[in-house]
Scaffold this active site. Structure first.
Site, short mmCIF file in Angstrom:
data_model
loop_
_atom_site.label_atom_id
_atom_site.label_comp_id
_atom_site.label_asym_id
_atom_site.label_seq_id
_atom_site.Cartn_x
_atom_site.Cartn_y
_atom_site.Cartn_z
N ARG A 79 0.86 -1.19 0.00
CA ARG A 79 0.00 0.00 0.00
C ARG A 79 0.90 1.24 0.00
NH1 ARG A 79 -2.59 3.11 4.81
NH2 ARG A 79 -3.75 4.64 3.62
N HIS A 123 -2.85 11.05 0.79
CA HIS A 123 -2.27 10.84 2.13
C HIS A 123 -1.57 12.15 2.51
CE1 HIS A 123 -0.75 7.54 5.05
NE2 HIS A 123 -0.37 8.71 5.55
N GLU A 168 -7.23 8.72 6.42
CA GLU A 168 -7.46 9.42 7.68
C GLU A 168 -7.95 10.86 7.51
OE1 GLU A 168 -4.02 9.04 10.22
OE2 GLU A 168 -3.97 6.87 10.05
N ASN A 294 -7.18 2.09 10.10
CA ASN A 294 -5.87 2.33 10.70
C ASN A 294 -6.06 2.32 12.20
OD1 ASN A 294 -5.00 2.69 8.12
ND2 ASN A 294 -4.44 4.84 8.33
N TYR A 296 -4.15 1.98 16.00
CA TYR A 296 -2.89 2.00 16.75
C TYR A 296 -3.09 1.78 18.24
CZ TYR A 296 -0.56 3.51 12.55
OH TYR A 296 -0.05 3.55 11.28
N GLU A 354 -3.40 0.08 8.22
CA GLU A 354 -2.21 0.46 8.99
C GLU A 354 -2.33 -0.10 10.39
OE1 GLU A 354 -1.24 4.64 9.27
OE2 GLU A 354 -1.57 4.92 7.12
O1 IFM Z 1 2.73 7.84 10.03
C1 IFM Z 1 1.37 7.90 10.22
C2 IFM Z 1 0.65 7.70 8.91
O2 IFM Z 1 1.02 8.65 7.97
C3 IFM Z 1 -0.84 7.82 9.10
N1 IFM Z 1 -1.29 6.98 10.17
C4 IFM Z 1 -0.59 7.00 11.41
C5 IFM Z 1 0.91 6.84 11.18
C6 IFM Z 1 1.66 6.86 12.52
O3 IFM Z 1 1.45 8.06 13.18
#
Ligand code: IFM
Length: 446
Positions: A79, A123, A168, A294, A296, A354
């Site tokens: 990606r 992006h 995002e 995405n 985290y 992500e």
């Molecule tokens: O690096 C970023 C990415 O560009 C978008 N999502 C979160 C990642 C980590 O902060």
């Protein structure tokens, strides 16, 4: 019962992700126009140590080597994002063939070695020329985005089937136009809300364009989704969690799921919403083939409205390891989130576009990079994905963030997310232990 050791489905896609401004460099080569991130990072005081993406991982020149790396890792998919200012340096109008050529060669080589390209159209590197006309808060940007989508999908749609419109949009709108921590660095909530609407409308309008230009297209949008957990059972903390969920998650999930903007948030923002024109919401809720997630971390929501001393004592605390981003490692929330996306929102297909973590990695005396925390992060999050699939969530692929250490926006080069270490002085790439672990994981499952 779910079994975390169960093999993933045979058709599960194993990949890694990057983004143009974070890795390409070559910011002023071959006709590329200026982006808002060039302008922002070149403005003193905006990024840590004044770091810029001018060179980054020099992927623009080293892409052949990077594809070899991917091949060696056994990746099935890659990606990446396309830099709008490489394709249309002024945002609209004249096309830069050299820019198209760069991605065209990249895609040809990926396909040649059997890696499926997943392209993100946006992006965060908006052409500065469009920012000069008002940027995302100005409605003109929607037509510009559709024009760009049309140009690039006509050029590459014969070979790229998997397209992600936006990455995002919450970050583009609220971190860029309200918090000022990202380009263009504005601090206006009004602008952020306008920007969010024009981002969503750009998404909605470009989906049919992609379908028109790409036979058998698989089209989606990627959202950053962060589960919000009340810090105590108090009504105030529960309300705080609902508000934060509305702010980051539902503001985007709801409109693309035919629910419109969440009423509680519209009320809370208390803005004139007349910028939402007739028909906009119908365009935004265009059916998508997949949702990109995405993920985290989770957040613990503590009410700021009720003074701490009048609230119930906090009962929920961070318990997972804390990464370099000060984010808690909490894989259970990914499982919960995926269940919500399937059973509350009913998305037909989901990719983890992500997932990953920053840790302070170093090359040791033997030239190796040991990153056990990242191995554990990826492993436990994949376990959550595995469990979610077993309860019926249609997760079809996983893209680790990131293939390479790269430019982490306002944090410059201080945060390393890669499974491959990059020495920014020499551009030497070194596989970390996590890359080797991931390579094995892929082999076990394909
Ligand atoms: O690096 C970023 C990415 O560009 C978008 N999502 C979160 C990642 C980590 O902060």
């Amino acid at each position: 019962m779910t079994d975390i050791n169960k093999k993933f489905p045979k058709d599960f896609i194993w990949g890694a992700a990057t983004a143009s401004y974070q890795i390409e460099g070559a910011y002023n080569e071959d006709g590329r126009g200026e982006s808002i991130w060039d302008r922002f990072s070149h403005t003193p005081g905006k990024t840590l140590d004044g770091d810029t993406g001018d060179v980054a991982c020099n992927h623009y020149h080293l892409w052949r080597d990077d594809i070899k790396l991917m091949k060696g890792l056994g990746l099935q998919a890659y990606r990446f994002s396309i830099a709008w200012p490489r394709i249309l340096p002024s945002g609209t109008g004249s096309i830069n063939e050299a820019g198209i050529d760069f991605y065209s060669k990249l895609v040809d080589e990926l396909l040649e070695v059997g890696i499926k390209p997943y392209a993100t159209l946006y992006h965060w590197d908006l052409p500065q020329a469009l920012q000069d006309k008002g940027g995302w808060p100005a409605r003109m940007v929607v037509d510009a985005f559709v024009e760009y989508t049309d140009v690039i999908t006509r050029a590459l749609g014969d070979r790229i089937k998997d397209w992600i419109t936006l990455n995002e949009p919450w970050v583009s709108a609220f971190v860029g136009y309200q918090d000022g921590r990202h380009a263009p660095g504005h601090t206006s909530q009004d602008e952020a809300i306008l920007a969010s609407h024009h981002l969503l409308l750009s998404h909605g309008r470009s989906v049919p364009v992609i379908r028109n230009n790409v036979k058998d297209a698989n089209v989606g949008i990627t959202l950053n989704l962060t589960p919000k957990v009340p810090a105590s059972p108090s009504i105030a903390d529960k309300k705080a969690a609902i508000w934060e969920d509305g702010y980051v998650n539902r503001w985007f999930l709801d409109p693309i799921s035919s629910r419109g903007y969440p009423e509680d948030m519209v009320k809370s923002y208390n803005k004139d919403m007349s910028f939402v024109q007739q028909g906009d919401m119908d365009e935004i809720e265009v059916p998508i083939d997949f949702l990109g997630v995405n993920y985290y971390t989770r957040n613990i929501a503590r009410s700021q409205v009720v003074p701490e001393k009048e609230n119930l004592p906090q009962t929920v605390f961070r318990e997972g390891e804390i990464t370099e981003m000060d984010w808690e490692v909490y894989p259970q929330s990914l499982y919960d989130l995926l269940g919500r996306l399937r059973f509350e929102y009913n998305f037909p297909s989901i990719y983890i576009t992500e997932n990953g973590a920053a840790f302070p990695d170093e090359v040791n005396g033997d030239g190796e990079v040991h990153d056990p925390s990242r191995v554990s992060y990826i492993q436990t999050h994949l376990e959550s994905v595995n469990k979610a699939i077993q309860i019926g969530v249609p997760v079809h692929g996983y893209f680790v963030w990131s293939l390479l250490d790269n430019f982490e926006w306002g944090f410059g080069y201080s945060k390393r997310f890669g499974i491959v270490h990059v020495d920014y002085k020499t551009q030497k790439r070194t596989l970390k232990s996590s890359a080797k672990w991931y390579q094995n994981k892929i082999q076990e499952n394909v």
